[in-house]
Design an enzyme around this catalytic site. Structure first.
Site, PDB file in Angstrom:
ATOM      1  N   GLY A 223       0.755  -1.250   0.000  1.00  0.00           N
ATOM      2  CA  GLY A 223       0.000   0.000   0.000  1.00  0.00           C
ATOM      3  C   GLY A 223       0.777   1.287   0.000  1.00  0.00           C
ATOM      4  N   GLU A 258       3.717  -7.048   1.677  1.00  0.00           N
ATOM      5  CA  GLU A 258       3.333  -7.339   0.289  1.00  0.00           C
ATOM      6  C   GLU A 258       3.452  -6.080  -0.566  1.00  0.00           C
ATOM      7  OE1 GLU A 258      -0.727  -8.494   0.904  1.00  0.00           O
ATOM      8  OE2 GLU A 258      -0.200 -10.400   1.828  1.00  0.00           O
ATOM      9  N   PRO A 259       4.637  -5.489  -0.668  1.00  0.00           N
ATOM     10  CA  PRO A 259       4.760  -4.251  -1.437  1.00  0.00           C
ATOM     11  C   PRO A 259       4.699  -4.506  -2.938  1.00  0.00           C
ATOM     12  CG  PRO A 259       6.930  -4.993  -0.757  1.00  0.00           C
ATOM     13  CD  PRO A 259       5.939  -5.951  -0.132  1.00  0.00           C
ATOM     14  N   ARG A 297      -4.672   3.353 -16.161  1.00  0.00           N
ATOM     15  CA  ARG A 297      -4.850   4.066 -14.888  1.00  0.00           C
ATOM     16  C   ARG A 297      -5.517   5.444 -15.029  1.00  0.00           C
ATOM     17  NH1 ARG A 297      -1.493   5.332 -11.667  1.00  0.00           N
ATOM     18  NH2 ARG A 297      -2.611   4.614  -9.833  1.00  0.00           N
ATOM     19  N   TYR A 301      -8.876   5.531 -12.899  1.00  0.00           N
ATOM     20  CA  TYR A 301      -8.730   6.182 -11.582  1.00  0.00           C
ATOM     21  C   TYR A 301      -8.423   7.672 -11.710  1.00  0.00           C
ATOM     22  CZ  TYR A 301      -7.307   1.279 -10.780  1.00  0.00           C
ATOM     23  OH  TYR A 301      -7.207  -0.079 -10.780  1.00  0.00           O
ATOM     24  N   CYS A 326     -11.521   5.082 -29.574  1.00  0.00           N
ATOM     25  CA  CYS A 326     -12.760   5.822 -29.796  1.00  0.00           C
ATOM     26  C   CYS A 326     -13.565   5.974 -28.515  1.00  0.00           C
ATOM     27  CB  CYS A 326     -13.575   5.095 -30.857  1.00  0.00           C
ATOM     28  SG  CYS A 326     -12.605   4.901 -32.333  1.00  0.00           S
ATOM     29  N   GLU A 327     -12.978   6.622 -27.527  1.00  0.00           N
ATOM     30  CA  GLU A 327     -13.674   6.906 -26.265  1.00  0.00           C
ATOM     31  C   GLU A 327     -13.088   8.184 -25.708  1.00  0.00           C
ATOM     32  OE1 GLU A 327     -14.498   4.360 -23.132  1.00  0.00           O
ATOM     33  OE2 GLU A 327     -14.439   2.531 -24.334  1.00  0.00           O
TER      34      GLU A 327
HETATM   35  N1  LLP Z   1      -1.594  -6.981  -0.948  1.00  0.00           N
HETATM   36  C1  LLP Z   1      -2.883  -7.042  -1.292  1.00  0.00           C
HETATM   37  C2  LLP Z   1      -3.750  -8.006  -0.614  1.00  0.00           C
HETATM   38  C3  LLP Z   1      -3.390  -6.182  -2.295  1.00  0.00           C
HETATM   39  O1  LLP Z   1      -4.679  -6.240  -2.619  1.00  0.00           O
HETATM   40  C4  LLP Z   1      -2.524  -5.268  -2.944  1.00  0.00           C
HETATM   41  C5  LLP Z   1      -3.014  -4.373  -3.992  1.00  0.00           C
HETATM   42  C6  LLP Z   1      -1.165  -5.250  -2.562  1.00  0.00           C
HETATM   43  C7  LLP Z   1      -0.736  -6.116  -1.558  1.00  0.00           C
HETATM   44  C8  LLP Z   1      -0.161  -4.329  -3.184  1.00  0.00           C
HETATM   45  O2  LLP Z   1      -0.429  -3.009  -2.948  1.00  0.00           O
HETATM   46  P1  LLP Z   1       0.633  -1.886  -3.367  1.00  0.00           P
HETATM   47  O3  LLP Z   1       1.848  -2.055  -2.502  1.00  0.00           O
HETATM   48  O4  LLP Z   1       0.963  -2.070  -4.808  1.00  0.00           O
HETATM   49  O5  LLP Z   1      -0.089  -0.628  -3.124  1.00  0.00           O
HETATM   50  N2  LLP Z   1      -4.739  -1.179 -10.100  1.00  0.00           N
HETATM   51  C9  LLP Z   1      -4.627  -0.185  -9.053  1.00  0.00           C
HETATM   52  C10 LLP Z   1      -4.024  -0.745  -7.783  1.00  0.00           C
HETATM   53  C11 LLP Z   1      -4.772  -1.904  -7.211  1.00  0.00           C
HETATM   54  C12 LLP Z   1      -4.132  -2.473  -5.981  1.00  0.00           C
HETATM   55  C13 LLP Z   1      -4.824  -3.707  -5.533  1.00  0.00           C
HETATM   56  N3  LLP Z   1      -4.231  -4.377  -4.429  1.00  0.00           N
HETATM   57  C14 LLP Z   1      -3.835   0.995  -9.568  1.00  0.00           C
HETATM   58  O6  LLP Z   1      -3.453   0.999 -10.733  1.00  0.00           O
HETATM   59  O7  LLP Z   1      -3.631   1.970  -8.849  1.00  0.00           O
END
Ligand code: LLP
Length: 402
Positions: A223, A258-259, A297, A301, A326-327
């Site tokens: 996160g 879980e980075p 993205r 978002y 085409c959007e």
């Molecule tokens: N662990 C779990 C259970 C998760 O669901 C996620 C991300 C991560 C770890 C990794 O999170 P990070 O460190 O990358 O923030 N597609 C979206 C992001 C979706 C993230 C979903 N889960 C975007 O492009 O911003």
């Protein structure tokens, strides 16, 4: 970059081996005082096999959310025991695959999933190591579509019922329930929500131990945000690590992480070529050969990816940068001040190494965007451009329509 664009074509993703390795090291270093840790790269952020191999070599395991991601980790040389299976809807086949491959941990998203995994494992005479994912009801303060830790979100079990569910699951043959897991969202710009969440997990840990459970692992998820704009100042891995070290100092567990984005985001860019400039009412449109299908993205978002010319002239222009799809959502930048570019110029979108190529698709029957890895002065294509003909080859017109 120009050489790669000429030889491989555009649009193309380019990753830096050195940057991936540096980010992996910096994240680990931030946690050097946090006691025993386990690092699992969030494969969903960048599942390219070469990228996974780099992280495996840095001692990272993989945080996976599907059988496909699990197989990728193994193919890339990650140790099965270093793989953590997250994901809100693991199917029976995926639970079986995890057991077959001997992965290190399942993060259970519900009591029902735990019961199912227990039955499968027990019938094979095995014990599956797992944690229970908890929903701590904390607002991550990030985009609603990437928030996961509010009580109305589908993830984990509510923290107030977690002790009861934990007690029931811990009795099941086939499970070695060894801790709890949490993840409240992605692209977090502040440490406060994470700290609040981790403190709640600390209270839960005390409660679980008071109830007689032996808790040895706590998975703190991913996160951590990254800078997308030059002025963005998300917490650094060192600041994050210091907070974690302080909050968890008495926990006496193996901490798991879980980075994803913080490792991969700023290790990659997408290179595109200007097709032509079209005059618009408020500002000109720079029509580039990349589109929303290549980098989703901004369209989903409203995300900002910094745009720069590969060979800037020093002149600037106000323009909207758009793709050929085409959007109207196929827009990367709206009336933004950017380097002045002209037809055939190359430009880059920064911070595209996470949730970039992996979310690409072939909408409008466009090719699937390729990926390149740079290592010093050499490079390799690590994912080819998949052409429309190859995609068509997997389709059939039934005989009864011929
Ligand atoms: N662990 C779990 C259970 C998760 O669901 C996620 C991300 C991560 C770890 C990794 O999170 P990070 O460190 O990358 O923030 N597609 C979206 C992001 C979706 C993230 C979903 N889960 C975007 O492009 O911003």
């Amino acid at each position: 970059m120009t050489k790669i664009a000429e030889e491989v074509g555009t649009p193309v993703y380019i990753y830096s081996r050195a940057t991936l390795e540096r980010h992996a090291r910096v994240f680990r270093e931030g946690l050097k005082d946090a006691g025993p840790i386990h690092l699992a790269f969030a494969v969903k952020s960048n599942p390219n096999l070469a990228v996974l191999r780099i992280l495996a070599n840095q001692g990272y395991g993989g945080d996976v959310v599907s059988g496909g991601e699990l197989e990728r980790c193994i193919a890339a040389g990650m140790k099965a025991e270093d793989i953590v299976f997250s994901g809100v809807g693991k199917s029976q086949e995926e639970l079986l695959l995890g057991l077959d491959r001997g992965i290190g941990q399942f993060n259970l998203e519900s009591e029902e999933e735990g019961i199912q995994l227990a039955e499968i494992a027990a019938s094979r005479g095995e014990t599956a190591s797992c944690t229970l994912r908890v929903n701590p009801d904390v607002d991550a303060g990030t985009h609603a579509k990437i928030s996961t830790g509010k009580k109305e979100n589908k993830f984990g079990v509510a923290i107030d019922v977690a002790p009861d569910i934990y007690a029931r699951l811990s009795k099941l043959d086939g499970l070695n329930l060894r801790g709890v897991a949490v993840h409240i969202g992605s692209q977090l710009q502040q440490l406060d929500p994470l700290e609040k969440c981790y403190r709640r997990m600390g209270q839960l840990l005390t409660e679980l131990r008071a109830a007689g459970h032996e808790v040895t692992h706590v998975d703190l998820g991913g996160g951590l945000g990254v800078p997308y704009k030059p002025e963005d100042r998300p917490p650094s891995p060192a600041e994050y690590g210091a907070m974690v070290t302080e909050v968890t100092k008495d926990w006496n567990v193996t901490l798991m992480f879980e980075p994803g984005r913080v490792i991969a985001g700023n290790s990659g860019i997408m290179v595109t070529k200007v097709i032509r400039i079209k005059p618009g009412v408020n500002s000109d449109f720079v029509i580039v050969d990349a589109a929303m299908n290549d980098l989703m993205r901004p369209a989903i978002y409203d995300a900002w990816h910094h745009f720069e010319a590969v060979q800037p002239t020093g002149d600037m222009m106000i323009a909207s940068i758009v793709g050929p799809i085409c959007e109207s959502s196929d827009i990367f930048a709206k009336e933004r001040e950017v380097d002045r570019v002209a037809t055939d110029d190359l430009g880059i979108f920064r911070t595209a190494g996470a949730y970039g190529a992996t979310m690409a698709n072939t909408y409008n029957s466009r090719p699937l965007v390729p990926e390149v890895l740079v290592d010093g002065d050499r490079y390799a294509v690590v994912a080819e451009r998949i052409k429309p003909a190859a995609i068509m080859a997997a389709e059939q017109v039934p005989d009864w329509l011929k």
